[in-house]
Design a protein around this motif. Structure first.
Motif, short mmCIF file in Angstrom:
data_model
loop_
_atom_site.label_atom_id
_atom_site.label_comp_id
_atom_site.label_asym_id
_atom_site.label_seq_id
_atom_site.Cartn_x
_atom_site.Cartn_y
_atom_site.Cartn_z
N ASP A 191 -53.91 13.15 -19.77
CA ASP A 191 -53.18 12.12 -19.02
C ASP A 191 -54.03 10.86 -18.99
O ASP A 191 -55.16 10.88 -18.47
CB ASP A 191 -52.90 12.62 -17.61
CG ASP A 191 -51.96 11.70 -16.84
OD1 ASP A 191 -51.87 10.51 -17.20
OD2 ASP A 191 -51.32 12.16 -15.88
N PRO A 192 -53.53 9.74 -19.50
CA PRO A 192 -54.35 8.52 -19.54
C PRO A 192 -54.59 7.88 -18.18
O PRO A 192 -55.53 7.10 -18.02
CB PRO A 192 -53.55 7.58 -20.45
CG PRO A 192 -52.13 8.05 -20.32
CD PRO A 192 -52.21 9.54 -20.13
N GLU A 193 -53.74 8.18 -17.16
CA GLU A 193 -53.86 7.49 -15.89
C GLU A 193 -55.19 7.75 -15.17
O GLU A 193 -55.91 6.79 -14.84
CB GLU A 193 -52.69 7.85 -14.96
CG GLU A 193 -52.76 7.12 -13.61
CD GLU A 193 -51.66 7.53 -12.66
OE1 GLU A 193 -51.61 7.00 -11.54
OE2 GLU A 193 -50.85 8.39 -13.04
N PRO A 194 -55.56 9.01 -14.89
CA PRO A 194 -56.85 9.21 -14.22
C PRO A 194 -58.03 8.74 -15.04
O PRO A 194 -59.00 8.19 -14.50
CB PRO A 194 -56.89 10.72 -13.95
CG PRO A 194 -55.88 11.32 -14.85
CD PRO A 194 -54.84 10.29 -15.06
N ALA A 195 -57.96 8.91 -16.37
CA ALA A 195 -59.07 8.48 -17.23
C ALA A 195 -59.23 6.96 -17.16
O ALA A 195 -60.37 6.45 -17.11
CB ALA A 195 -58.82 8.93 -18.66
N ALA A 196 -58.13 6.24 -17.17
CA ALA A 196 -58.20 4.78 -17.11
C ALA A 196 -58.74 4.32 -15.76
O ALA A 196 -59.53 3.35 -15.70
CB ALA A 196 -56.81 4.18 -17.35
N ALA A 199 -62.51 4.89 -15.74
CA ALA A 199 -63.20 3.90 -16.57
C ALA A 199 -63.27 2.55 -15.87
O ALA A 199 -64.32 1.87 -15.89
CB ALA A 199 -62.49 3.77 -17.91
N GLU A 200 -62.17 2.16 -15.24
CA GLU A 200 -62.15 0.87 -14.54
C GLU A 200 -63.14 0.85 -13.38
O GLU A 200 -63.91 -0.12 -13.21
CB GLU A 200 -60.74 0.59 -14.00
CG GLU A 200 -60.64 -0.68 -13.17
CD GLU A 200 -59.30 -0.83 -12.49
OE1 GLU A 200 -59.13 -1.81 -11.71
OE2 GLU A 200 -58.40 0.01 -12.71
N LEU A 201 -63.15 1.91 -12.59
CA LEU A 201 -64.03 1.92 -11.41
C LEU A 201 -65.49 2.08 -11.80
O LEU A 201 -66.37 1.51 -11.14
CB LEU A 201 -63.59 3.04 -10.47
CG LEU A 201 -62.21 2.85 -9.82
CD1 LEU A 201 -61.85 4.02 -8.92
CD2 LEU A 201 -62.17 1.54 -9.03
N ALA A 209 -69.87 4.42 -9.74
CA ALA A 209 -70.57 4.96 -10.92
C ALA A 209 -71.66 5.94 -10.51
O ALA A 209 -71.83 7.00 -11.12
CB ALA A 209 -71.14 3.81 -11.75
N LEU A 210 -72.42 5.61 -9.47
CA LEU A 210 -73.49 6.49 -9.01
C LEU A 210 -72.92 7.80 -8.46
O LEU A 210 -73.44 8.88 -8.74
CB LEU A 210 -74.33 5.78 -7.94
CG LEU A 210 -75.19 4.61 -8.43
CD1 LEU A 210 -75.82 3.89 -7.25
CD2 LEU A 210 -76.26 5.11 -9.40
N LEU A 211 -71.85 7.70 -7.69
CA LEU A 211 -71.23 8.90 -7.14
C LEU A 211 -70.61 9.75 -8.26
O LEU A 211 -70.66 10.98 -8.21
CB LEU A 211 -70.17 8.52 -6.12
CG LEU A 211 -70.68 7.97 -4.79
CD1 LEU A 211 -69.54 7.40 -3.95
CD2 LEU A 211 -71.41 9.07 -4.00
N TRP A 212 -70.04 9.09 -9.26
CA TRP A 212 -69.44 9.82 -10.37
C TRP A 212 -70.50 10.62 -11.13
O TRP A 212 -70.27 11.77 -11.55
CB TRP A 212 -68.74 8.85 -11.31
CG TRP A 212 -68.00 9.53 -12.42
CD1 TRP A 212 -68.42 9.73 -13.71
CD2 TRP A 212 -66.69 10.12 -12.34
NE1 TRP A 212 -67.46 10.40 -14.42
CE2 TRP A 212 -66.39 10.66 -13.61
CE3 TRP A 212 -65.75 10.24 -11.33
CZ2 TRP A 212 -65.20 11.30 -13.89
CZ3 TRP A 212 -64.55 10.89 -11.60
CH2 TRP A 212 -64.28 11.41 -12.86
#
Length: 293
Positions: A191-196, A199-201, A209-212
């Motif tokens: 599904d492109p929605e969560p991936a997009a 990537a944006e965040l 980014a640090l939490l990810w």
């Protein structure tokens, strides 16, 4: 676009609904059954003139966003929603994917929860529908531009979005948001929605980014949250998240335990309703100007 068929479908859909079906009061006796045009327009977030022209077979082609809003306002089933799209020459949303269409049964539950804040959203954070108490607590998200209706995007990209919560709780909210999104993204790799959104965040928020990179995973189900409301004060509410896995929609309900100070304040919030122009939005933008309403 079949304007005549569309007009007839809209008129019949409006006539079959009672105001109580959509959370409205009947008021004075009505000359004809069903909802009024202005009520459908209000529920769909469009002007009365625009909706009237659609029913008179002279309106322009509605956008996909507007068709979704009409389907929700008229409590259409999935098949009826698809028919609405076909009448305007649009391809309906694919089945089995995340959709903005909220099923009538779920909207009915939302309307019945008149004394507690409740909303329907996607597991990626898109707010799809709110009841009046939810709008009173955290602002009317439906009045925002479509891009501004995602709670995660606004939480990490707009500092004002965090003013709804006590400062000492913000870090925990951020952690939970990221952990839940990681679970969603892993469950739907195609599904492109969560991936997009990820990537944006990651590109726009160092905190995200640090939490990810911590790789924490946790699906949102229940928790206790504290809200700062400018009229009724601090509210400590129990949050229940009910997930419909078929369409990835969540029903989020906030309740207060009877006998607590939060319970009394929640009852006061019900009286205050949407009258206050100072109600903040969880998305950080100022509330809509209701002086012309």
């Amino acid at each position: 676009m079949n304007r005549a068929e569309l007009a007839d479908f809209l008129r019949r859909g409006r006539a079959r609904l009672d105001p109580s079906d959509v959370g409205l009061t009947s008021g004075a006796r009505r000359r004809t059954p069903g909802l009024r045009r202005e009520e459908v327009a209000q529920l769909a977030g469009m002007s009365v003139d625009y909706y009237t022209r659609l029913e008179q077979s002279r309106g322009p082609r509605p956008s996909r966003q507007m068709l979704t809003a009409l389907a929700r306002a008229l409590r259409l089933t999935d098949d009826e929603r698809d028919h609405l799209f076909h009448l305007t020459g649009e391809e309906p949303p694919r089945r089995g994917t995340v959709s903005d269409h909220v099923r009538p049964g779920l909207l009915l539950v939302l309307d019945r929860l008149h004394d507690t804040p409740a909303m329907v959203g996607t597991d990626c954070g898109e707010v799809l529908a709110q009841n009046a108490m939810s709008k009173a607590l955290s602002g009317d998200v439906s009045a925002r531009p479509p891009r501004d209706r995602n709670m995660l995007r606004r939480f990490f990209l707009d500092p004002a979005a965090r003013e709804l919560f006590p400062p000492e709780d913000v870090a925990e909210h951020a952690r939970v948001h990221v952990a839940n999104l990681r679970a969603v993204a892993a469950a739907r790799p195609d599904d492109p929605e969560p991936a997009a959104l990820v990537a944006e965040l990651r590109a726009s928020s160092e905190e995200f980014a640090l939490l990810w990179d911590d790789h924490e995973v946790a699906v949102r189900r229940q928790s206790t949250k504290r809200f700062r409301h400018p009229v009724v004060g601090l509210l400590e509410l129990d949050c229940e998240v009910l997930l419909n896995e078929d369409d990835h929609h969540m029903l989020v309900i906030h309740t207060a335990r009877p006998g607590t100070e939060a319970y009394e304040r929640l009852q006061l919030l019900r009286v205050v309703g949407l009258q206050s122009l100072k109600v903040p939005s969880p998305l950080g933008a100022p509330p809509p100007d209701r002086r012309s309403a």
